[in-house]
Design a protein around this motif. Structure first.
Motif, PDB file in Angstrom:
ATOM      1  N   ARG A  15      44.497  48.124  33.784  1.00 41.91           N
ATOM      2  CA  ARG A  15      43.674  46.960  34.116  1.00 41.91           C
ATOM      3  C   ARG A  15      44.371  46.037  35.125  1.00 41.91           C
ATOM      4  O   ARG A  15      43.747  45.550  36.072  1.00 41.91           O
ATOM      5  CB  ARG A  15      43.311  46.192  32.849  1.00 41.91           C
ATOM      6  CG  ARG A  15      42.397  44.987  33.092  1.00 41.91           C
ATOM      7  CD  ARG A  15      41.830  44.439  31.797  1.00 41.91           C
ATOM      8  NE  ARG A  15      40.892  45.390  31.209  1.00 41.91           N
ATOM      9  CZ  ARG A  15      39.612  45.480  31.555  1.00 41.91           C
ATOM     10  NH1 ARG A  15      39.117  44.662  32.477  1.00 41.91           N
ATOM     11  NH2 ARG A  15      38.829  46.355  30.984  1.00 41.91           N
ATOM     12  N   VAL A  40      35.353  37.991  35.466  1.00 36.45           N
ATOM     13  CA  VAL A  40      36.172  39.176  35.211  1.00 36.45           C
ATOM     14  C   VAL A  40      36.031  40.117  36.404  1.00 36.45           C
ATOM     15  O   VAL A  40      34.925  40.525  36.758  1.00 36.45           O
ATOM     16  CB  VAL A  40      35.739  39.887  33.919  1.00 36.45           C
ATOM     17  CG1 VAL A  40      36.581  41.138  33.693  1.00 36.45           C
ATOM     18  CG2 VAL A  40      35.868  38.940  32.723  1.00 36.45           C
ATOM     19  N   LEU A  41      37.152  40.457  37.033  1.00 35.80           N
ATOM     20  CA  LEU A  41      37.100  41.295  38.231  1.00 35.80           C
ATOM     21  C   LEU A  41      37.310  42.782  37.940  1.00 35.80           C
ATOM     22  O   LEU A  41      36.521  43.614  38.425  1.00 35.80           O
ATOM     23  CB  LEU A  41      38.115  40.794  39.261  1.00 35.80           C
ATOM     24  CG  LEU A  41      38.073  41.457  40.640  1.00 35.80           C
ATOM     25  CD1 LEU A  41      36.677  41.395  41.250  1.00 35.80           C
ATOM     26  CD2 LEU A  41      39.099  40.814  41.570  1.00 35.80           C
ATOM     27  N   PRO A  42      38.319  43.191  37.166  1.00 35.99           N
ATOM     28  CA  PRO A  42      38.473  44.633  36.908  1.00 35.99           C
ATOM     29  C   PRO A  42      37.270  45.169  36.138  1.00 35.99           C
ATOM     30  O   PRO A  42      36.865  44.617  35.118  1.00 35.99           O
ATOM     31  CB  PRO A  42      39.743  44.707  36.051  1.00 35.99           C
ATOM     32  CG  PRO A  42      40.428  43.411  36.231  1.00 35.99           C
ATOM     33  CD  PRO A  42      39.372  42.403  36.504  1.00 35.99           C
ATOM     34  N   PHE A  81      43.040  45.177  38.857  1.00 37.24           N
ATOM     35  CA  PHE A  81      42.780  43.788  39.212  1.00 37.24           C
ATOM     36  C   PHE A  81      43.442  43.423  40.536  1.00 37.24           C
ATOM     37  O   PHE A  81      42.807  42.828  41.420  1.00 37.24           O
ATOM     38  CB  PHE A  81      43.300  42.888  38.090  1.00 37.24           C
ATOM     39  CG  PHE A  81      43.078  41.421  38.322  1.00 37.24           C
ATOM     40  CD1 PHE A  81      41.825  40.914  38.597  1.00 37.24           C
ATOM     41  CD2 PHE A  81      44.141  40.525  38.250  1.00 37.24           C
ATOM     42  CE1 PHE A  81      41.611  39.562  38.788  1.00 37.24           C
ATOM     43  CE2 PHE A  81      43.946  39.170  38.445  1.00 37.24           C
ATOM     44  CZ  PHE A  81      42.682  38.688  38.710  1.00 37.24           C
ATOM     45  N   GLU A  82      44.695  43.776  40.688  1.00 36.88           N
ATOM     46  CA  GLU A  82      45.399  43.385  41.903  1.00 36.88           C
ATOM     47  C   GLU A  82      44.797  44.050  43.138  1.00 36.88           C
ATOM     48  O   GLU A  82      44.622  43.403  44.177  1.00 36.88           O
ATOM     49  CB  GLU A  82      46.886  43.721  41.768  1.00 36.88           C
ATOM     50  CG  GLU A  82      47.587  42.882  40.717  1.00 36.88           C
ATOM     51  CD  GLU A  82      49.096  42.905  40.832  1.00 36.88           C
ATOM     52  OE1 GLU A  82      49.606  43.469  41.825  1.00 36.88           O
ATOM     53  OE2 GLU A  82      49.771  42.350  39.941  1.00 36.88           O
ATOM     54  N   VAL A 127      41.511  38.678  34.357  1.00 43.56           N
ATOM     55  CA  VAL A 127      41.847  40.089  34.187  1.00 43.56           C
ATOM     56  C   VAL A 127      40.984  40.762  33.133  1.00 43.56           C
ATOM     57  O   VAL A 127      40.565  41.899  33.298  1.00 43.56           O
ATOM     58  CB  VAL A 127      43.338  40.242  33.806  1.00 43.56           C
ATOM     59  CG1 VAL A 127      43.694  41.699  33.528  1.00 43.56           C
ATOM     60  CG2 VAL A 127      44.222  39.690  34.911  1.00 43.56           C
ATOM     61  N   ARG A 128      40.696  40.046  32.039  1.00 46.16           N
ATOM     62  CA  ARG A 128      39.963  40.686  30.939  1.00 46.16           C
ATOM     63  C   ARG A 128      38.970  39.720  30.335  1.00 46.16           C
ATOM     64  O   ARG A 128      39.121  38.498  30.425  1.00 46.16           O
ATOM     65  CB  ARG A 128      40.927  41.185  29.868  1.00 46.16           C
ATOM     66  CG  ARG A 128      41.864  40.153  29.298  1.00 46.16           C
ATOM     67  CD  ARG A 128      42.798  40.753  28.259  1.00 46.16           C
ATOM     68  NE  ARG A 128      43.447  41.957  28.703  1.00 46.16           N
ATOM     69  CZ  ARG A 128      44.558  41.980  29.436  1.00 46.16           C
ATOM     70  NH1 ARG A 128      45.129  40.839  29.801  1.00 46.16           N
ATOM     71  NH2 ARG A 128      45.101  43.119  29.819  1.00 46.16           N
TER      72      ARG A 128
END
Length: 302
Positions: free
Chosen positions: A120, A72-74, A124-125, A102-103
């Motif tokens: 979110r 998960v990045l964000p 993320f982007e 993303v989530r």
């Protein structure tokens, strides 16, 4: 195109505390299995943070590829993620396979990755742009909506740029992947849906003046080994249904190795070449599961 089949975590029904990951990576290395993929499940019992687990695996192996499936990045600092990936790539050159989501998959983890309400996807982007820049450029200055860097760098830079893969299946995610990523690792999709996702990604990449390599499309696949506990399988099917209520969960879990072989063939016909096999239920013996995997599925690699 090279068909490659890796393994996710393999939980045992009666786990020995602390032994699971060590045994798993050593068994995978000994069997010359392509890769291990660790999921980002913060609150799950017996789970290891994927980047910590992969660093541990890197130190115990020489050839096993190391994938995040998915991270998960964000909600994470992308500069620190880039530094961790650069360090891991330095320990295991040519073996690191980062894939991002993303989530969180678990509802219990949702508050652990905080981002501004309703933003979110945007976080993320931008985070993905920051990670890529830091992994490819000696210094990075970035002033975006969410992240600000001045002459930032991570070291050592990977000798070969890391391919950044994304998960997901929604159309907005496929468009994002075409614009920003290098590959797709799906989950909870049928072969027909996977073919459609690939077509969406290819169109989005073409619109952005990019091209995703033909063998950079893959998915996770859940397998219930022959003779598994039916009560555990019922739990797994119910959990799958909660995540994809629009689809019969029996379409997303392979009952037995023969069904898994047929499903892999359907996915390869749909244009996918990379696979992560996960047991749908805790297994009685990790070694027995891997022996069956090696016998039943590895001959499908090319």
């Amino acid at each position: 195109m090279k068909v490659r089949i890796g393994i996710g975590t393999v939980p045992e029904a009666a786990p020995e505390p602390g032994a699971g990951l060590a045994e798993l990576v050593e068994e995978l290395e000994a069997r010359r299995i392509d890769s291990i993929w660790l999921s980002d499940l913060v609150s799950a019992e017996h789970n290891t943070d994927p980047l910590i687990g992969l660093a541990y695996a890197a130190g115990r192996t020489q050839r096993l590829k190391l994938g995040t499936g998915v991270l998960v990045l964000p909600g994470r600092n992308p500069a620190l993620v880039a530094a961790q990936l650069a360090g891991l790539a330095g320990l295991a050159p040519g073996r690191v396979l980062p894939a991002f989501g993303v989530r969180p998959a678990l509802a219990a983890d949702r508050t652990m990755f905080p981002v501004p309400d309703g933003r979110r996807a945007e976080v993320f982007e931008e985070a993905l742009v920051v990670v890529r820049a830091l992994l490819t450029e000696p210094t990075v200055t970035h002033h975006g909506e969410f992240f600000h860097l001045d002459d930032a760098s991570v070291a050592p830079l990977p000798a070969k740029p890391l391919d950044l893969w994304l998960g997901g299946r929604a159309p907005v995610g496929m468009r994002r992947l075409g614009r920003l990523a290098d590959g797709w690792l799906g989950s909870l999709v049928t072969p027909d849906e996977a073919a459609d996702c690939r077509a969406q990604i290819e169109r989005a990449a073409a619109d952005a003046g990019r091209e995703i390599e033909a063998d950079h499309y893959g998915t996770n696949l859940a397998v219930a080994p022959d003779g598994c506990d039916e009560s555990e399988l019922a739990k797994a099917l119910a959990q799958t249904h909660r995540r994809r209520a629009d689809l019969d969960p029996e379409r997303l879990v392979c009952r037995g190795w023969a069904a898994a072989r047929e499903e892999l063939r359907r996915f390869t016909d749909a244009g996918l070449t990379k696979f992560v096999i996960r047991p749908a239920v805790p297994v009685r013996s990790r070694r027995d599961f891997l022996d069956q995997f090696a016998t039943e599925l590895l001959p499908l690699q090319t």
